[in-house]
Every structure is written in structure tokens, then in C-alpha cells.
Design a protein around this motif. Sequence first.
Motif, PDB file in Angstrom:
ATOM      1  N   ALA A   1       0.785  -1.071  -0.259  1.00  0.00           N
ATOM      2  CA  ALA A   1      -0.061   0.037  -0.216  1.00  0.00           C
ATOM      3  C   ALA A   1       0.762   1.123  -0.016  1.00  0.00           C
ATOM      4  CB  ALA A   1      -0.993   0.115   1.290  1.00  0.00           C
ATOM      5  N   SER A   2       2.000   1.192   0.498  1.00  0.00           N
ATOM      6  CA  SER A   2       2.897   2.462   0.316  1.00  0.00           C
ATOM      7  C   SER A   2       3.682   2.647  -0.954  1.00  0.00           C
ATOM      8  CB  SER A   2       3.876   1.945   1.561  1.00  0.00           C
ATOM      9  OG  SER A   2       4.948   1.207   1.199  1.00  0.00           O
ATOM     10  N   TYR A   3       3.505   1.683  -1.826  1.00  0.00           N
ATOM     11  CA  TYR A   3       4.268   1.943  -3.112  1.00  0.00           C
ATOM     12  C   TYR A   3       3.450   2.712  -4.098  1.00  0.00           C
ATOM     13  CZ  TYR A   3       6.550  -2.212  -1.362  1.00  0.00           C
ATOM     14  OH  TYR A   3       7.373  -3.434  -0.660  1.00  0.00           O
ATOM     15  N   GLU A   4       3.782   3.560  -4.680  1.00  0.00           N
ATOM     16  CA  GLU A   4       3.374   4.601  -5.664  1.00  0.00           C
ATOM     17  C   GLU A   4       3.964   4.445  -6.893  1.00  0.00           C
ATOM     18  OE1 GLU A   4       1.664   9.202  -5.116  1.00  0.00           O
ATOM     19  OE2 GLU A   4       3.531   8.381  -4.197  1.00  0.00           O
ATOM     20  N   PRO A   5       3.564   3.757  -7.887  1.00  0.00           N
ATOM     21  CA  PRO A   5       4.481   3.367  -9.260  1.00  0.00           C
ATOM     22  C   PRO A   5       4.327   4.614 -10.056  1.00  0.00           C
ATOM     23  CG  PRO A   5       2.897   1.730  -8.757  1.00  0.00           C
ATOM     24  CD  PRO A   5       2.434   2.710  -7.686  1.00  0.00           C
ATOM     25  N   ILE A   6       3.169   5.379  -9.791  1.00  0.00           N
ATOM     26  CA  ILE A   6       3.187   6.772 -10.681  1.00  0.00           C
ATOM     27  C   ILE A   6       2.493   7.724  -9.583  1.00  0.00           C
ATOM     28  CG2 ILE A   6       1.137   6.186 -11.694  1.00  0.00           C
ATOM     29  CD1 ILE A   6       2.199   7.721 -14.149  1.00  0.00           C
ATOM     30  N   ALA A   7       2.804   9.180  -9.624  1.00  0.00           N
ATOM     31  CA  ALA A   7       2.247  10.104  -8.741  1.00  0.00           C
ATOM     32  C   ALA A   7       0.746   9.919  -8.464  1.00  0.00           C
ATOM     33  CB  ALA A   7       2.807  11.366  -8.859  1.00  0.00           C
ATOM     34  N   GLY A   8       0.124   9.825  -7.384  1.00  0.00           N
ATOM     35  CA  GLY A   8      -1.131   9.757  -7.078  1.00  0.00           C
ATOM     36  C   GLY A   8      -1.927   8.490  -7.349  1.00  0.00           C
ATOM     37  N   TYR A   9      -1.192   7.608  -7.544  1.00  0.00           N
ATOM     38  CA  TYR A   9      -1.666   6.337  -7.899  1.00  0.00           C
ATOM     39  C   TYR A   9      -0.976   5.032  -7.004  1.00  0.00           C
ATOM     40  CZ  TYR A   9      -4.216   8.194 -11.574  1.00  0.00           C
ATOM     41  OH  TYR A   9      -4.902   8.950 -12.365  1.00  0.00           O
ATOM     42  N   HIS A  10      -1.188   4.649  -5.858  1.00  0.00           N
ATOM     43  CA  HIS A  10      -0.680   3.778  -4.915  1.00  0.00           C
ATOM     44  C   HIS A  10      -1.384   2.299  -5.203  1.00  0.00           C
ATOM     45  CE1 HIS A  10       0.331   7.165  -2.522  1.00  0.00           C
ATOM     46  NE2 HIS A  10       1.464   6.266  -1.662  1.00  0.00           N
ATOM     47  N   ILE A  11      -0.454   1.266  -5.173  1.00  0.00           N
ATOM     48  CA  ILE A  11      -1.030  -0.098  -5.326  1.00  0.00           C
ATOM     49  C   ILE A  11      -2.131  -0.462  -4.336  1.00  0.00           C
ATOM     50  CG2 ILE A  11      -0.221  -2.491  -5.090  1.00  0.00           C
ATOM     51  CD1 ILE A  11       2.619  -1.533  -6.217  1.00  0.00           C
ATOM     52  N   ASN A  12      -3.119  -1.127  -4.656  1.00  0.00           N
ATOM     53  CA  ASN A  12      -4.101  -1.440  -4.062  1.00  0.00           C
ATOM     54  C   ASN A  12      -3.975  -2.788  -3.671  1.00  0.00           C
ATOM     55  OD1 ASN A  12      -6.566  -2.287  -2.862  1.00  0.00           O
ATOM     56  ND2 ASN A  12      -7.805  -1.878  -4.684  1.00  0.00           N
ATOM     57  N   PRO A  13      -3.486  -3.184  -2.332  1.00  0.00           N
ATOM     58  CA  PRO A  13      -3.164  -4.587  -1.947  1.00  0.00           C
ATOM     59  C   PRO A  13      -4.487  -5.220  -1.872  1.00  0.00           C
ATOM     60  CG  PRO A  13      -3.140  -3.192  -0.054  1.00  0.00           C
ATOM     61  CD  PRO A  13      -3.380  -2.160  -1.204  1.00  0.00           C
ATOM     62  N   GLY A  14      -5.635  -4.948  -1.637  1.00  0.00           N
ATOM     63  CA  GLY A  14      -6.762  -5.582  -1.790  1.00  0.00           C
ATOM     64  C   GLY A  14      -6.884  -6.220  -3.044  1.00  0.00           C
ATOM     65  N   LEU A  15      -6.503  -5.478  -4.264  1.00  0.00           N
ATOM     66  CA  LEU A  15      -6.413  -6.097  -5.677  1.00  0.00           C
ATOM     67  C   LEU A  15      -5.472  -6.873  -6.062  1.00  0.00           C
ATOM     68  CD1 LEU A  15      -7.733  -5.887  -8.727  1.00  0.00           C
ATOM     69  CD2 LEU A  15      -6.648  -4.016  -8.737  1.00  0.00           C
ATOM     70  N   THR A  16      -4.260  -6.556  -5.445  1.00  0.00           N
ATOM     71  CA  THR A  16      -2.823  -7.375  -6.139  1.00  0.00           C
ATOM     72  C   THR A  16      -2.293  -8.517  -4.870  1.00  0.00           C
ATOM     73  OG1 THR A  16      -1.596  -5.610  -5.047  1.00  0.00           O
ATOM     74  CG2 THR A  16      -2.306  -5.133  -7.232  1.00  0.00           C
ATOM     75  N   MET A  17      -3.163  -8.457  -3.700  1.00  0.00           N
ATOM     76  CA  MET A  17      -2.843  -9.398  -3.044  1.00  0.00           C
ATOM     77  C   MET A  17      -2.249 -10.806  -3.330  1.00  0.00           C
ATOM     78  SD  MET A  17      -1.502 -10.010   0.232  1.00  0.00           S
ATOM     79  CE  MET A  17      -2.157  -8.455   1.052  1.00  0.00           C
ATOM     80  N   GLY A  18      -3.234 -11.392  -4.023  1.00  0.00           N
ATOM     81  CA  GLY A  18      -2.723 -12.754  -4.806  1.00  0.00           C
ATOM     82  C   GLY A  18      -1.372 -12.799  -5.529  1.00  0.00           C
ATOM     83  N   GLU A  19      -1.259 -11.709  -6.300  1.00  0.00           N
ATOM     84  CA  GLU A  19      -0.160 -11.888  -7.176  1.00  0.00           C
ATOM     85  C   GLU A  19       1.079 -11.546  -6.373  1.00  0.00           C
ATOM     86  OE1 GLU A  19      -0.255 -13.091 -10.108  1.00  0.00           O
ATOM     87  OE2 GLU A  19      -2.171 -13.085 -10.401  1.00  0.00           O
ATOM     88  N   ASN A  20       0.964 -10.715  -5.375  1.00  0.00           N
ATOM     89  CA  ASN A  20       1.980 -10.154  -4.495  1.00  0.00           C
ATOM     90  C   ASN A  20       2.288 -11.246  -3.725  1.00  0.00           C
ATOM     91  OD1 ASN A  20       1.622  -7.587  -5.386  1.00  0.00           O
ATOM     92  ND2 ASN A  20       0.471  -6.977  -3.431  1.00  0.00           N
ATOM     93  N   ILE A  21       1.498 -12.328  -3.024  1.00  0.00           N
ATOM     94  CA  ILE A  21       2.154 -13.701  -2.527  1.00  0.00           C
ATOM     95  C   ILE A  21       2.587 -14.452  -3.467  1.00  0.00           C
ATOM     96  CG2 ILE A  21       1.049 -15.643  -1.234  1.00  0.00           C
ATOM     97  CD1 ILE A  21      -1.052 -13.678   0.046  1.00  0.00           C
ATOM     98  N   GLY A  22       2.108 -14.445  -4.732  1.00  0.00           N
ATOM     99  CA  GLY A  22       2.749 -15.352  -5.611  1.00  0.00           C
ATOM    100  C   GLY A  22       4.173 -15.172  -6.128  1.00  0.00           C
ATOM    101  N   ASP A  23       4.510 -13.721  -5.941  1.00  0.00           N
ATOM    102  CA  ASP A  23       5.682 -13.253  -6.401  1.00  0.00           C
ATOM    103  C   ASP A  23       6.665 -13.459  -5.201  1.00  0.00           C
ATOM    104  OD1 ASP A  23       4.909 -12.288  -8.927  1.00  0.00           O
ATOM    105  OD2 ASP A  23       5.130 -10.156  -8.278  1.00  0.00           O
ATOM    106  N   ALA A  24       6.051 -13.540  -3.809  1.00  0.00           N
ATOM    107  CA  ALA A  24       6.877 -13.680  -2.732  1.00  0.00           C
ATOM    108  C   ALA A  24       7.414 -14.997  -2.675  1.00  0.00           C
ATOM    109  CB  ALA A  24       6.261 -13.097  -1.495  1.00  0.00           C
TER     110      ALA A  24
END
Length: 707
Positions: free
Chosen positions: A587-610
Motif C-alpha cells: 500500500a505504500s508503493y506509488e508507481p506513478i504520482a497519485g496512484y498507490h498499489i491497492n493490496p486488496g486487488l493485488t494480494m494474490g499476485e504479491n503472494i505469488g511473487d513472494a
Amino acid sequence: MKRLLIGAAVGALLLPASAAFAQDIGHDHACIDDACEMVSIFSGEETAAGWQGTVAPKYGTWGFDLAGRDTSVNPGDDFFRYANGAAIDKLVIPSDRTSYGSFALLRELSDNRMKELVTGLAARTDLTAGTDEKKIADAYRSYIDQARVDQLDAQPLQPYLAAIRAADTHEKMAVHMGQTIGRFGGSFFGTGITIDSKQPTRYVVSTGQSGLGLPNRDYYLDARFADKKELYQAYVARILGMIGWDNPTETAAQIVALESKIAEAHWSPAENRNRDKTYNEYTIASLTQDAPGFAWQPYFDAAQLGGAPRLIVRQNTALPKIAAIYAETPVALLQAWEAFHTADDMAPYLSKRFSDAAWEFNSRDLSGQPEQRTREKRAISFAEGALGEAAGRLYVAQYFPAESKAKMEELVANLRTALSHRIDNLSWMGTETKAAAQEKLRKFTVKIGYPDKWRDYSALDIRADDLVGNVERQGRFQWNYQLARLNQPVDKAEWGMTPQTVNAYYNSANNEIVFPAAILQPPFFDPNGDPAVNYGGIGGVIGHEIGHGFDDQGSKSDGDGVLRNWWTPEDKANFEALTARLGAQYASYEPIAGYHINPGLTMGENIGDASGVAVGLEAYHLSLGGRPAPVLDGTTGDQRFFYGWAQVWQSKYRDEALKQQVATDPHSAAQFRVIGPLRNVDAWYDAFEVKPGTKYYLTPDERVRLW
């Protein structure tokens, strides 16, 4: 043709959840809304061929070009930049793309090969009628014939518009919407056939929210996308004017206002990921009772599903609201809405004025793509997509060496062993849940390269002089294929991606991981490359897909693919606490100004990467058999492993495309697919001497160790 759901719980490396058992044709979206359950490693421009004559990237003598790094950056401040910076600086996004990098370069290779195959077939005059080769050639010919398409102009659209005008009651319009499944058109509801998540040996009818023309609800409700909504309204008016609809400007405003109401009823993208919430059993009668205002029985009858004994409703609280909106909308507005969506759906296959209009909004305005792909590129993609596995069979015969499959089987075996070892040693999981996790891991099915059984396209009619008809017949062919499955056992040999697709996926209903032939090439996999880079690249991909079986949603199915809880309450609570900590990082990551990553949307893929990084690294160490890793060009084995993972995500995006990705894509932006997992791995700190005070340093007790 935007509402065909034919999947099961799945996770892909790159592909937006938009392809649960993806259609064999480029324009079809094989899921309801944005909630498909096939998870892949990547979400990208799967059909956007580059063919820019790009110089092949350098992978050094052992699989990674050290000159591509930016060593002026501290690894702990931005490892994505440290590993890839110089290479990314040299990347030029082609004018007909919205992003470019490792996946795109490999996709280009696949596309160039398909170009050679397809145009080679189209140049032949000796092909036998009815063969797959002749159909691929004729599909290409139908698309490349710009003169024929321009001559017809809007003529192919007229029967559809006549049918829409004849649908002059709410019930008739519901019937029309049911008839458009597998054909051109739109519906307020997305319906298809999927594997039953709680009884994964059989198929079931599934339905859910739909009705929007913009990427998702946020584009209507979030002020950050107000300019896109305004451009969309102008595009709706433009299309209505082109088809001769009355009062196009005023009507376009009404259509966008209508879709805005529907958007308010929609579940959020994060809610749509929750597999417990999206499994709601109904009958047509009970859905009619709970969601009055829409003619459900006539709708399902028109879709040839009227006899379905049960349904799975995905967004059970949204459908009553959308049905009420439908009931209160004047029929004339419903007709205009349907006319626009039908024309928009067909536009890429109509004359240049239509296809240009569709591209200008959908690609240029929404995603920032400066230039449309050439007609030849689109024709290749269309032909390859229309007969996906037939084209894949030709691809595999020419470009997929047997030794790649054998080497992949060895890698997968090592990844499974590594994860089994890690499960045994998890400090946060108890014995009972560990046993269930091990059972699930043992039951994983692995598919590599290509299907054992190819699709039969003999019933598909493709004609060299009928582009729109080819699209329509392919959609109907695909829908008939789905309908025929309803009374049959689940075909576990089926693939959800074609061999020429640069991606990979996990399907929880089949508990399987799938790796198409086209991804099994550098920079992901080189049979002759350094094992450390292979384990960081394709090993990380394998670990990612296996990890989807144990992410926040995939972990809700057992080893037989049944959606059920196999966790003890204590272990589930521990897991959720860990994922919450991981989510806070993202949630703290901001790939482009004003647009933070939404962990509720990306959690599955983030766990996959980890999971991919952690399990891949342990598998690499296992592969050494107790021997020390060699030092190559001054780099250790662990360093080369992490370079291999970083190299996979080497890419850059246009701003509009990156904004769209953050808002709609379950995958995090490329930069944080590198940084996010690595900062939670102890070995990364040791490999690159990452010290306190650097931007992404985490103390040992702050690091999230899941699998």
C-alpha cells in the motif's frame, strides 16, 4: 462478445484475470467483469505484436548482461533500477505499444514466428478446404483485405441494429442480451460456463455483474479518471452518430449516466477477488425472486441455458440493484445502449472509419498508445487467435525443442521439493494444516509446453471474404463448445492458454500449474544458461504459480480443487496477519504520482511473487547438491538468482497505461514485483550488502515470510 465466462479459479503470471480459459480469439473477454479466477504471471498486451526490428537483448555469457545495470543506485534504494536501469534507459516503447520490456520482447519473438507461419500459409494455393491450415490462411485473408472491409462499411452491423430496434420491450431486450452471448453485443449481466468451485468435477452456469464500457467501476466513480469518462462520452456520441442513431450527443450523455448508476452497484475489484463471497448458489427461479426487474428466464432461455438446474451468482448483492436499474430505464435508452455496445464490439472488424474510432478511444485515449498497429499485425493476431490451438500445434512443431520440456520437469520437481521442505519448517503453521498443505502440493498437476490433446476446429466455418462473419462464427463455435460441456465431466486435459502465449497460470479448480511453450525461452529459461539465472527467471515463475495455490484465495481450495476451508482457525489467523503486513508494505508503493498499489486487488499476485522468489531460491540451492555455487564474472550464485528475477520484469510503461494497470490489474507494477518480494528475503540483504538506512531496508522482524 464480452461476457463469456469459461473458467475456474485461476491465477496467471501476467494476464489480467481477464482470461479464465481465454478465448481463442483476440477480442473476446473470457470472464465476467474483472473477476475471473485464473491467475497468471503477467497482465500485458498479449496480442499487441511489436515487430519493430528491435535489436535482440543481450543476456551475457551466462544469462544476464551486467552492463544493463545502473550501479550508481544503491541496491537497497531501488534494486529494480540497480539491476535493470541502463537496459531500461535504452528501451524505446514502440509507437504501437503502451509498454515494453522482457515480456514484450519475448512476445515479439512469438509474434514474428506466427507471422512467418500464418503468412506462409496465406501464400499457398494448395491448401485443402476444411483443414486447420486453410482456415488459418482464410482468417488472415479476411482481415488483411482492407478494400473488402471498407466496401462493406457498416453493412454487417445492420442486422444487429434491426434486431435491437425490434426489441421494443424490457423482456424482448433481455432476450436480445441473452442471444448476444458468443456474438456481438452487450448485456447488463455476464454469463458463462465455469468449473464448479465446490464440485470441480463438473461444470456450472455462472452469472455476474457487467454493463460497463470503461475498464471498471473506478473509471466512473473516481475523480482521477474524470477526463477518461468525458472522452468516453464523446466516443459514445461519435459511434452513435456513425451508425445513424437519433440525437447522438444527448443519448451518449444518457448512456454514460446509466453506466454510472450501474457502476455504483458494482462490487469493487478487490471484492470480486473474494472466492467465498463470489460463490452464491441460486436457481433461475430464486434469482428471479431476489433480483426482480429483469426477465431472467427469457434471458437464460435465449442463451440456451434455460434448463440449468442451478447457477452460481458472483455478486449477489449487486445483481438486484442492476436489475432494478434495468427495470427503471426506458426501453429506448436500453436500445441505444445496446446499439452502441454492439457497434463498439464490432468496430475493429468494420471499415477503417470504425476501426480507427475504436482504436483512438480504447487504445490511444485510455492507454496512451500513440499509433495503431498495422493491419498486417492485427491480421496475424486475428488468424492466430481464431484457431488458437491449431496455430499452437504448428508453433510447437517448429519452435519447441523436447529438451526444454525435460529440463522444465526437473526444475518443477526441485521447486516442489523446496516448497515441501519450507512447509515442514514454517513457524507460524501447525501440524494439522501442514499435512493438508503437503497433500495439496502432492496433488498439483503440471502442464508444460502444449496440450496432449488438441482442439478440434472441424465445425468452425472460416471464409476468406467474410471477416465479421468469421468473428461471429468463431464466437458461436466457442459458445457451442461451452454449452456441450454442461452435462460432461470436467476435461482436465484442457488448456486455458495457447502454446504460443508468453505467460503461465494456476487453476485452483484443477489444482494445476501450466507453462506454455513460448515462455520457456530467454530471459525466463535457457537450457544452456546458468542455473542461478534459470531459477531466478523460470524458477521464480514456477514458484509464483505454485504459490497461487497457497495465496489468499487459492488457499481456499484443497488438493482436489474443492473450495473449502482446510485450515485450523489459529493457522488461518496467523496467515491473515502475515498477509495484512505484506499488504501494508504494498500500500505504500506509488508507481506513478497519485496512484498507490491497492493490496486488496493485488494480494494474490504479491503472494505469488513472494513465494516464487523464496521457493525458487531454495530450489536453486537444492539443485547444487551441496556443492558451492560458482562465481561468474565476480557474481555469486545468489546474486545471479536475484538478477534473474529482476531481469524478468525489465520494462517501462506509458503513463496512461501505468495508471490503468494500477486501477484495474491484479498484478503490481513491474518495479515493485522486484522490490516487493526481495526486501522480505534475508539472502537478498546478504547478497548485496543492503544496510539499514537504505529506502527499502526492513529489519529482520519486519520481513514477511509466508511460504
